[in-house]
Motif scaffolding. Structure first.
Motif, mmCIF file in Angstrom:
data_model
loop_
_atom_site.group_PDB
_atom_site.id
_atom_site.type_symbol
_atom_site.label_atom_id
_atom_site.label_comp_id
_atom_site.label_asym_id
_atom_site.label_seq_id
_atom_site.Cartn_x
_atom_site.Cartn_y
_atom_site.Cartn_z
ATOM 1 N N PRO A 45 -5.774 2.695 3.859
ATOM 2 C CA PRO A 45 -4.677 2.325 2.796
ATOM 3 C C PRO A 45 -5.382 2.843 1.363
ATOM 4 O O PRO A 45 -6.315 2.671 1.227
ATOM 5 N N HIS A 76 0.802 -1.186 -0.227
ATOM 6 C CA HIS A 76 -0.050 -0.079 -0.109
ATOM 7 C C HIS A 76 0.823 1.157 -0.060
ATOM 8 O O HIS A 76 2.150 1.155 0.309
ATOM 9 N N TYR A 123 -3.861 2.039 -2.738
ATOM 10 C CA TYR A 123 -3.144 0.978 -3.435
ATOM 11 C C TYR A 123 -2.744 1.096 -4.809
ATOM 12 O O TYR A 123 -3.417 2.313 -5.567
#
Length: 139
Positions: A72, A29, A74
């Protein structure tokens, strides 16, 4: 580019970033330091667009940075970075940020910075300009 994500409705300026492979940490991430870079890009672009000056005339020093990580991000995702000036003092001003993922509109992070106005030629702090105050007010 997509429209403005709903959580950013109160932010007058939106800067877009895409998560690149280089932004990832060993867990896959976005690494925490990347957010500071996104905020810097958003802050500088906001100021340049607002004041219509070349980069060489940006007389600001970053005095404080606080980031709250919420979720998070990505590889391949697009992030909208909302920017607004929340208060203006005599020689400094505060900017608030919200980073929102395109698509699901999830808040990824919030942040706050303090900028000090600075004359690099003289090496001294200077008052926030009336023109900056006026333009921020017009947003």
């Amino acid at each position: 580019m997509s429209g403005v994500p709903a959580p950013l409705a109160d932010y007058p300026y939106i800067h877009w970033e895409e998560v690149h492979f280089r932004d990832l940490d060993a867990l896959g991430h976005v690494n925490n330091v990347v957010y500071a870079s996104w905020l810097e890009s958003a802050r500088v672009r906001y100021y340049l667009d607002l004041m219509q000056v070349p980069l060489s005339e940006v007389g600001l020093i970053l005095a404080e940075l606080t980031i709250s990580y919420k979720a998070p991000a990505y590889f391949g995702e697009r992030m909208a970075v909302g920017v607004r000036v929340s208060s203006i003092g005599t020689k400094s001003f505060v900017m608030d940020y919200m980073i929102v993922r395109e698509g699901d509109e999830r808040v990824i992070a919030t942040a706050r910075t303090v900028q000090v106005c600075y004359d690099y030629k003289r090496g001294v702090t200077v008052p926030v300009s009336d023109e900056f105050r006026r333009r921020v007010g017009a947003l």
